[in-house]
Motif scaffolding. Sequence first.
Motif, PDB file in Angstrom:
ATOM      1  N   PRO A 120      77.943 -25.417  30.763  1.00 54.83           N
ATOM      2  CA  PRO A 120      76.632 -25.919  30.357  1.00 54.83           C
ATOM      3  C   PRO A 120      76.657 -26.291  28.868  1.00 54.83           C
ATOM      4  CG  PRO A 120      76.407 -23.857  31.578  1.00 54.83           C
ATOM      5  CD  PRO A 120      77.871 -24.057  31.300  1.00 54.83           C
ATOM      6  N   PRO A 121      75.872 -27.292  28.466  1.00 52.17           N
ATOM      7  CA  PRO A 121      75.873 -27.695  27.062  1.00 52.17           C
ATOM      8  C   PRO A 121      75.453 -26.532  26.159  1.00 52.17           C
ATOM      9  CG  PRO A 121      73.988 -28.620  28.192  1.00 52.17           C
ATOM     10  CD  PRO A 121      74.843 -27.977  29.232  1.00 52.17           C
ATOM     11  N   GLY A 122      76.084 -26.439  25.006  1.00 50.88           N
ATOM     12  CA  GLY A 122      75.747 -25.389  24.048  1.00 50.88           C
ATOM     13  C   GLY A 122      76.396 -24.053  24.327  1.00 50.88           C
ATOM     14  N   THR A 123      77.149 -23.929  25.422  1.00 53.51           N
ATOM     15  CA  THR A 123      77.840 -22.674  25.725  1.00 53.51           C
ATOM     16  C   THR A 123      78.980 -22.489  24.731  1.00 53.51           C
ATOM     17  OG1 THR A 123      77.354 -22.893  28.077  1.00 53.51           O
ATOM     18  CG2 THR A 123      79.148 -21.406  27.472  1.00 53.51           C
ATOM     19  N   PRO A 124      79.044 -21.350  24.061  1.00 59.68           N
ATOM     20  CA  PRO A 124      80.157 -21.128  23.128  1.00 59.68           C
ATOM     21  C   PRO A 124      81.492 -21.113  23.878  1.00 59.68           C
ATOM     22  CG  PRO A 124      78.462 -19.424  22.883  1.00 59.68           C
ATOM     23  CD  PRO A 124      78.112 -20.228  24.095  1.00 59.68           C
ATOM     24  N   LEU A 125      82.504 -21.749  23.298  1.00 58.82           N
ATOM     25  CA  LEU A 125      83.847 -21.731  23.888  1.00 58.82           C
ATOM     26  C   LEU A 125      84.544 -20.450  23.475  1.00 58.82           C
ATOM     27  CD1 LEU A 125      85.102 -25.358  23.275  1.00 58.82           C
ATOM     28  CD2 LEU A 125      84.294 -24.345  25.394  1.00 58.82           C
ATOM     29  N   ILE A 126      84.929 -19.673  24.456  1.00 53.12           N
ATOM     30  CA  ILE A 126      85.719 -18.464  24.211  1.00 53.12           C
ATOM     31  C   ILE A 126      87.139 -18.826  24.629  1.00 53.12           C
ATOM     32  CG2 ILE A 126      85.994 -16.002  24.680  1.00 53.12           C
ATOM     33  CD1 ILE A 126      83.269 -16.788  23.366  1.00 53.12           C
ATOM     34  N   TRP A 127      87.972 -19.174  23.643  1.00 49.51           N
ATOM     35  CA  TRP A 127      89.310 -19.687  23.944  1.00 49.51           C
ATOM     36  C   TRP A 127      90.147 -18.703  24.733  1.00 49.51           C
ATOM     37  CZ3 TRP A 127      90.283 -24.522  24.156  1.00 49.51           C
ATOM     38  CH2 TRP A 127      89.535 -25.407  23.372  1.00 49.51           C
ATOM     39  N   LYS A 128      90.000 -17.421  24.476  1.00 45.62           N
ATOM     40  CA  LYS A 128      90.770 -16.429  25.234  1.00 45.62           C
ATOM     41  C   LYS A 128      90.461 -16.536  26.720  1.00 45.62           C
ATOM     42  CE  LYS A 128      91.694 -11.523  25.685  1.00 45.62           C
ATOM     43  NZ  LYS A 128      91.285 -10.176  25.323  1.00 45.62           N
ATOM     44  N   ASP A 129      89.181 -16.745  27.077  1.00 45.92           N
ATOM     45  CA  ASP A 129      88.804 -16.888  28.487  1.00 45.92           C
ATOM     46  C   ASP A 129      89.446 -18.128  29.110  1.00 45.92           C
ATOM     47  OD1 ASP A 129      87.265 -14.623  28.183  1.00 45.92           O
ATOM     48  OD2 ASP A 129      85.359 -15.715  28.067  1.00 45.92           O
ATOM     49  N   ILE A 130      89.495 -19.207  28.360  1.00 47.51           N
ATOM     50  CA  ILE A 130      90.098 -20.442  28.873  1.00 47.51           C
ATOM     51  C   ILE A 130      91.609 -20.273  29.002  1.00 47.51           C
ATOM     52  CG2 ILE A 130      90.502 -22.888  28.384  1.00 47.51           C
ATOM     53  CD1 ILE A 130      87.598 -22.831  27.157  1.00 47.51           C
TER      54      ILE A 130
END
Length: 140
Positions: free
Chosen positions: A81-91
């Motif tokens: 969803p727009p504005g969701t913070p990117l958590i690089w570890k999760d990706i």
Amino acid sequence: MAAPTTPTNVVLDNQSGDTLILVSSTYEGVPNVIKSGASPSEFPQDTELSVIASVVYAVGNIATWVVVWTANNEVATSVLPPGTPLIWKDIWNKLQRDGAIDSYRTSYGWEYNSTVEIKSDGDAQTLSVIISSDPISKLN
């Protein structure tokens, strides 16, 4: 298995119905804008400096599209969803060999789908990525 200096040919195909606007990338040369329905954007990436690469695009004001790939034929994708913070570890924890998929259902009846495939011939990789959208039946 690809070596860390294996070049990658990246093909981004936007069939989402919305214009993609680049938010961030780990490399120069990534298109800033990719219009929906246009010919796929194709560009080379040299993985000599890093074995992990990424692009992040805003899908209009509707979603954020993330694609990550490695020099070792691993990929991950997220449609958020727009504005969701990117958590690089999760990706990064979603990295899979050869291919990945993800989707996001909006509150107004559309689903955005990302499909990623990576192939290597030992000397080079090809990363093929498509983002698309479909209306969701109200009966679902």
